[in-house]
Scaffold this motif. Structure first.
Motif, mmCIF file in Angstrom:
data_model
loop_
_atom_site.group_PDB
_atom_site.id
_atom_site.type_symbol
_atom_site.label_atom_id
_atom_site.label_comp_id
_atom_site.label_asym_id
_atom_site.label_seq_id
_atom_site.Cartn_x
_atom_site.Cartn_y
_atom_site.Cartn_z
ATOM 1 N N SER A 14 56.447 37.747 25.774
ATOM 2 C CA SER A 14 56.083 38.469 26.996
ATOM 3 C C SER A 14 54.622 38.199 27.341
ATOM 4 O O SER A 14 53.863 37.679 26.510
ATOM 5 C CB SER A 14 56.326 39.968 26.812
ATOM 6 O OG SER A 14 55.535 40.459 25.764
ATOM 7 N N CYS A 15 54.230 38.586 28.548
ATOM 8 C CA CYS A 15 52.841 38.374 28.969
ATOM 9 C C CYS A 15 51.909 39.251 28.126
ATOM 10 O O CYS A 15 52.352 40.171 27.442
ATOM 11 C CB CYS A 15 52.677 38.671 30.455
ATOM 12 S SG CYS A 15 52.782 40.396 30.913
ATOM 13 N N ASP A 16 50.617 38.965 28.189
ATOM 14 C CA ASP A 16 49.640 39.685 27.375
ATOM 15 C C ASP A 16 49.068 40.918 28.074
ATOM 16 O O ASP A 16 48.791 41.922 27.434
ATOM 17 C CB ASP A 16 48.515 38.732 26.962
ATOM 18 C CG ASP A 16 49.055 37.615 26.085
ATOM 19 O OD1 ASP A 16 49.458 37.912 24.950
ATOM 20 O OD2 ASP A 16 49.113 36.468 26.549
ATOM 21 N N PHE A 17 48.861 40.826 29.379
ATOM 22 C CA PHE A 17 48.390 41.977 30.142
ATOM 23 C C PHE A 17 48.674 41.740 31.614
ATOM 24 O O PHE A 17 49.091 40.655 32.008
ATOM 25 C CB PHE A 17 46.898 42.266 29.883
ATOM 26 C CG PHE A 17 45.928 41.169 30.223
ATOM 27 C CD1 PHE A 17 45.178 41.201 31.386
ATOM 28 C CD2 PHE A 17 45.710 40.102 29.356
ATOM 29 C CE1 PHE A 17 44.253 40.214 31.694
ATOM 30 C CE2 PHE A 17 44.791 39.106 29.648
ATOM 31 C CZ PHE A 17 44.061 39.161 30.818
ATOM 32 N N ARG A 18 48.492 42.803 32.411
ATOM 33 C CA ARG A 18 48.685 42.711 33.856
ATOM 34 C C ARG A 18 47.396 43.127 34.543
ATOM 35 O O ARG A 18 46.653 43.962 34.033
ATOM 36 C CB ARG A 18 49.835 43.611 34.321
ATOM 37 C CG ARG A 18 51.188 43.117 33.857
ATOM 38 C CD ARG A 18 52.348 44.031 34.284
ATOM 39 N NE ARG A 18 52.477 44.092 35.730
ATOM 40 C CZ ARG A 18 52.384 45.222 36.443
ATOM 41 N NH1 ARG A 18 52.167 46.382 35.852
ATOM 42 N NH2 ARG A 18 52.513 45.195 37.753
ATOM 43 N N VAL A 19 47.174 42.556 35.723
ATOM 44 C CA VAL A 19 45.993 42.887 36.509
ATOM 45 C C VAL A 19 46.394 43.159 37.953
ATOM 46 O O VAL A 19 47.444 42.713 38.411
ATOM 47 C CB VAL A 19 44.944 41.747 36.506
ATOM 48 C CG1 VAL A 19 44.424 41.474 35.108
ATOM 49 C CG2 VAL A 19 45.490 40.469 37.141
ATOM 50 N N LYS A 20 45.538 43.907 38.640
ATOM 51 C CA LYS A 20 45.592 43.899 40.099
ATOM 52 C C LYS A 20 44.486 42.950 40.518
ATOM 53 O O LYS A 20 43.427 42.886 39.875
ATOM 54 C CB LYS A 20 45.444 45.297 40.699
ATOM 55 C CG LYS A 20 44.140 45.987 40.453
ATOM 56 C CD LYS A 20 44.128 47.363 41.101
ATOM 57 C CE LYS A 20 42.800 48.052 40.821
ATOM 58 N NZ LYS A 20 42.737 49.385 41.424
ATOM 59 N N TYR A 21 44.750 42.156 41.547
ATOM 60 C CA TYR A 21 43.802 41.113 41.953
ATOM 61 C C TYR A 21 43.597 41.160 43.460
ATOM 62 O O TYR A 21 44.401 41.718 44.209
ATOM 63 C CB TYR A 21 44.312 39.721 41.558
ATOM 64 C CG TYR A 21 45.509 39.293 42.379
ATOM 65 C CD1 TYR A 21 45.328 38.635 43.597
ATOM 66 C CD2 TYR A 21 46.801 39.580 41.981
ATOM 67 C CE1 TYR A 21 46.413 38.277 44.381
ATOM 68 C CE2 TYR A 21 47.884 39.231 42.761
ATOM 69 C CZ TYR A 21 47.683 38.585 43.951
ATOM 70 O OH TYR A 21 48.756 38.254 44.740
ATOM 71 N N GLU A 22 42.507 40.537 43.897
ATOM 72 C CA GLU A 22 42.272 40.281 45.318
ATOM 73 C C GLU A 22 41.512 38.970 45.423
ATOM 74 O O GLU A 22 40.459 38.800 44.812
ATOM 75 C CB GLU A 22 41.471 41.405 45.967
ATOM 76 C CG GLU A 22 41.302 41.179 47.459
ATOM 77 C CD GLU A 22 40.753 42.392 48.192
ATOM 78 O OE1 GLU A 22 40.258 42.184 49.318
ATOM 79 O OE2 GLU A 22 40.807 43.511 47.659
ATOM 80 N N PHE A 23 42.076 38.023 46.178
ATOM 81 C CA PHE A 23 41.403 36.746 46.369
ATOM 82 C C PHE A 23 40.092 36.961 47.112
ATOM 83 O O PHE A 23 39.994 37.820 47.994
ATOM 84 C CB PHE A 23 42.282 35.765 47.157
ATOM 85 C CG PHE A 23 43.489 35.290 46.392
ATOM 86 C CD1 PHE A 23 43.386 34.897 45.073
ATOM 87 C CD2 PHE A 23 44.718 35.237 46.999
ATOM 88 C CE1 PHE A 23 44.493 34.457 44.371
ATOM 89 C CE2 PHE A 23 45.834 34.798 46.312
ATOM 90 C CZ PHE A 23 45.719 34.409 44.990
ATOM 91 N N LEU A 24 39.105 36.183 46.757
ATOM 92 C CA LEU A 24 37.792 36.267 47.393
ATOM 93 C C LEU A 24 37.795 35.484 48.699
ATOM 94 O O LEU A 24 38.464 34.455 48.808
ATOM 95 C CB LEU A 24 36.724 35.705 46.448
ATOM 96 C CG LEU A 24 36.522 36.528 45.175
ATOM 97 C CD1 LEU A 24 35.664 35.755 44.180
ATOM 98 C CD2 LEU A 24 35.876 37.862 45.504
ATOM 99 N N PRO A 25 37.041 35.953 49.699
ATOM 100 C CA PRO A 25 36.954 35.232 50.976
ATOM 101 C C PRO A 25 36.285 33.870 50.802
ATOM 102 O O PRO A 25 35.508 33.649 49.879
ATOM 103 C CB PRO A 25 36.078 36.134 51.850
ATOM 104 C CG PRO A 25 36.021 37.437 51.159
ATOM 105 C CD PRO A 25 36.291 37.191 49.707
ATOM 106 N N LEU A 26 36.588 32.970 51.737
ATOM 107 C CA LEU A 26 35.983 31.640 51.778
ATOM 108 C C LEU A 26 35.081 31.521 52.990
ATOM 109 O O LEU A 26 35.279 32.213 53.989
ATOM 110 C CB LEU A 26 37.072 30.564 51.906
ATOM 111 C CG LEU A 26 37.971 30.348 50.711
ATOM 112 C CD1 LEU A 26 39.051 29.353 51.080
ATOM 113 C CD2 LEU A 26 37.179 29.834 49.548
ATOM 114 N N ASP A 27 34.119 30.608 52.920
ATOM 115 C CA ASP A 27 33.264 30.343 54.070
ATOM 116 C C ASP A 27 33.973 29.459 55.097
ATOM 117 O O ASP A 27 33.775 29.595 56.287
ATOM 118 C CB ASP A 27 31.964 29.658 53.637
ATOM 119 C CG ASP A 27 31.099 30.585 52.816
ATOM 120 O OD1 ASP A 27 31.217 31.813 52.988
ATOM 121 O OD2 ASP A 27 30.320 30.084 51.989
#
Length: 139
Positions: A14-27
């Motif tokens: 099984s996976c090791d952990f879970r995260v909530k994520y948000e991609f960072l904006p680009l220029d």
């Protein structure tokens, strides 16, 4: 549609952990999607991206990346199995520690609320926060 082979089939665990994520904006928005909340351009990402993990504000490992790959989930928490379906700019992901030699280090460093980044080389791609640990990482 080409399907994605889940890591639990490849690694037989099984996976090791879970995260909530948000991609960072680009220029430069060319060829990228937009964050609905801010309208800023962010990376277009697909399942199976080999992004690594970097701890935020960790004095033991400043700027160091670890081979911990994400596997993105849909809004209901199910694994996205379509290989070419664009990943949402924010959500949850299962995280897989690829180099098992570092499991002891990560067991000491990871806890609910630990903040970090998904990185591509030295570029920060997304912010993330640990929301769940697997049984073998809990103290």
């Amino acid at each position: 549609m080409e399907s994605y082979q889940p890591y639990h089939e490849i690694f037989r665990r099984s996976c090791d952990f879970r995260v909530k994520y948000e991609f960072l904006p680009l220029d430069n928005p060319t060829g990228y999607q937009y964050l609905p909340s801010s309208g800023e351009a962010c990376r277009l990402m697909y399942q199976g991206a080999r992004l690594d993990f970097q701890y935020r504000d960790n004095l033991k490992f400043p700027g160091q990346g670890f081979i911990i790959w994400p596997e993105f989930e849909d809004p209901a928490g199910f694994l996205i199995l379509g290989k070419w379906i664009p990943i949402e700019p924010f959500g949850t992901a299962r995280m897989w520690i690829i180099n098992r030699d570092f499991i002891t280090i990560h067991k000491q460093e990871l806890s609910i609320g630990t903040k970090g980044y998904m990185i591509n080389g030295s570029s920060k791609v997304a912010t993330c926060e640990v929301i769940e640990l697997s049984n073998h990482l809990q103290n």
